[in-house]
Design a protein around this motif. Sequence first.
Motif, PDB file in Angstrom:
ATOM      1  N   UNK A  87       0.807  -1.225   0.000  1.00 42.37           N
ATOM      2  CA  UNK A  87       0.000   0.000   0.000  1.00 42.37           C
ATOM      3  C   UNK A  87       0.839   1.274   0.000  1.00 42.37           C
ATOM      4  N   UNK A  88       2.158   1.161   0.189  1.00 43.43           N
ATOM      5  CA  UNK A  88       3.053   2.312   0.128  1.00 43.43           C
ATOM      6  C   UNK A  88       3.239   3.063   1.435  1.00 43.43           C
ATOM      7  N   UNK A  89       2.624   2.611   2.511  1.00 43.53           N
ATOM      8  CA  UNK A  89       2.699   3.302   3.794  1.00 43.53           C
ATOM      9  C   UNK A  89       4.047   3.110   4.481  1.00 43.53           C
ATOM     10  N   UNK A  90       4.647   1.924   4.388  1.00 47.29           N
ATOM     11  CA  UNK A  90       5.926   1.600   5.038  1.00 47.29           C
ATOM     12  C   UNK A  90       7.007   1.513   3.966  1.00 47.29           C
ATOM     13  N   UNK A  91       8.105   2.265   4.156  1.00 47.71           N
ATOM     14  CA  UNK A  91       9.158   2.318   3.147  1.00 47.71           C
ATOM     15  C   UNK A  91      10.540   2.226   3.782  1.00 47.71           C
ATOM     16  N   UNK A  92      11.468   1.717   2.995  1.00 47.09           N
ATOM     17  CA  UNK A  92      12.886   1.703   3.356  1.00 47.09           C
ATOM     18  C   UNK A  92      13.658   2.243   2.165  1.00 47.09           C
ATOM     19  N   UNK A  93      14.320   3.374   2.344  1.00 44.89           N
ATOM     20  CA  UNK A  93      15.149   3.964   1.288  1.00 44.89           C
ATOM     21  C   UNK A  93      16.592   3.584   1.581  1.00 44.89           C
ATOM     22  N   UNK A  94      17.277   3.012   0.595  1.00 48.19           N
ATOM     23  CA  UNK A  94      18.660   2.590   0.795  1.00 48.19           C
ATOM     24  C   UNK A  94      19.573   3.347  -0.152  1.00 48.19           C
ATOM     25  N   UNK A  95      20.768   3.569   0.326  1.00 49.37           N
ATOM     26  CA  UNK A  95      21.802   4.207  -0.480  1.00 49.37           C
ATOM     27  C   UNK A  95      22.930   3.207  -0.654  1.00 49.37           C
ATOM     28  N   UNK A  96      23.388   3.040  -1.888  1.00 53.21           N
ATOM     29  CA  UNK A  96      24.501   2.132  -2.143  1.00 53.21           C
ATOM     30  C   UNK A  96      24.055   0.722  -2.433  1.00 53.21           C
ATOM     31  N   UNK A  97      25.035  -0.102  -2.692  1.00 51.69           N
ATOM     32  CA  UNK A  97      24.781  -1.503  -3.027  1.00 51.69           C
ATOM     33  C   UNK A  97      24.635  -2.351  -1.765  1.00 51.69           C
ATOM     34  N   UNK A  98      23.884  -3.430  -1.845  1.00 53.86           N
ATOM     35  CA  UNK A  98      23.783  -4.328  -0.690  1.00 53.86           C
ATOM     36  C   UNK A  98      25.123  -5.001  -0.408  1.00 53.86           C
ATOM     37  N   UNK A  99      25.339  -5.356   0.857  1.00 57.27           N
ATOM     38  CA  UNK A  99      26.557  -6.080   1.211  1.00 57.27           C
ATOM     39  C   UNK A  99      26.410  -7.566   0.904  1.00 57.27           C
ATOM     40  N   UNK A 100      25.156  -8.029   0.757  1.00 53.37           N
ATOM     41  CA  UNK A 100      24.903  -9.429   0.408  1.00 53.37           C
ATOM     42  C   UNK A 100      23.477  -9.550  -0.132  1.00 53.37           C
ATOM     43  N   UNK A 101      23.338 -10.341  -1.177  1.00 55.53           N
ATOM     44  CA  UNK A 101      22.021 -10.700  -1.698  1.00 55.53           C
ATOM     45  C   UNK A 101      21.961 -12.219  -1.662  1.00 55.53           C
ATOM     46  N   UNK A 102      20.922 -12.760  -1.011  1.00 53.68           N
ATOM     47  CA  UNK A 102      20.856 -14.205  -0.851  1.00 53.68           C
ATOM     48  C   UNK A 102      19.427 -14.704  -1.033  1.00 53.68           C
ATOM     49  N   UNK A 103      19.336 -16.008  -1.258  1.00 56.72           N
ATOM     50  CA  UNK A 103      18.039 -16.675  -1.250  1.00 56.72           C
ATOM     51  C   UNK A 103      18.090 -17.757  -0.182  1.00 56.72           C
ATOM     52  N   UNK A 104      16.950 -17.944   0.480  1.00 54.90           N
ATOM     53  CA  UNK A 104      16.861 -18.934   1.550  1.00 54.90           C
ATOM     54  C   UNK A 104      15.696 -19.863   1.250  1.00 54.90           C
ATOM     55  N   UNK A 105      15.968 -21.154   1.294  1.00 58.91           N
ATOM     56  CA  UNK A 105      14.974 -22.177   0.973  1.00 58.91           C
ATOM     57  C   UNK A 105      14.372 -22.816   2.222  1.00 58.91           C
ATOM     58  N   UNK A 106      14.657 -22.287   3.413  1.00 62.82           N
ATOM     59  CA  UNK A 106      14.137 -22.905   4.634  1.00 62.82           C
ATOM     60  C   UNK A 106      12.608 -22.850   4.632  1.00 62.82           C
ATOM     61  N   UNK A 107      12.013 -23.747   5.388  1.00 60.00           N
ATOM     62  CA  UNK A 107      10.553 -23.825   5.422  1.00 60.00           C
ATOM     63  C   UNK A 107       9.931 -22.567   6.014  1.00 60.00           C
ATOM     64  N   UNK A 108      10.604 -21.943   6.974  1.00 63.38           N
ATOM     65  CA  UNK A 108      10.074 -20.717   7.573  1.00 63.38           C
ATOM     66  C   UNK A 108      10.016 -19.590   6.550  1.00 63.38           C
ATOM     67  N   UNK A 109      11.038 -19.456   5.700  1.00 57.18           N
ATOM     68  CA  UNK A 109      11.012 -18.424   4.654  1.00 57.18           C
ATOM     69  C   UNK A 109       9.940 -18.738   3.614  1.00 57.18           C
TER      70      UNK A 109
END
Length: 131
Positions: free
Chosen positions: A10-32
């Motif tokens: 809905x656009x109410x909650x936002x996170x603005x980031x500057x720069x590149x991420x330090x890590x990009x990952x995928x997680x296959x655990x059942x909780x995710x």
Amino acid sequence: MPDRVASCSCGQLKARVTGEPVRVSICHCLACQRRTGSVFGQQARFRREDVSLSGASSEYVRVGDEGSHSKFHFCPSCGSTVYYESEGMEEYLAIPVGAFADPSFPAPLVSVYEARMHSWVIPPPDAEHIP
């Protein structure tokens, strides 16, 4: 350095980031899988000082398979998770890549809990593969 904005549905909650991420990952655990409603979670980790948050959030604390806690921040109106904090990594915030809605976002370099990965999922071949 690029600026990117992650947002709830809905656009109410936002996170603005500057720069590149330090890590990009995928997680296959059942909780995710349950948290995302998909077959894996994909997240980008940023230094906390590179993230600016706006809007109201509700929290959900989840205990991971190895006993550590993660605090998920989601929009109280639409329910979308926009960021989370992991115990032991307080200097970082993780943001689900889908919250950026940016098809040009960098590919994951790490794939974890592959023992729980759906058989048809094919992570990037050059990613680090952790069973």
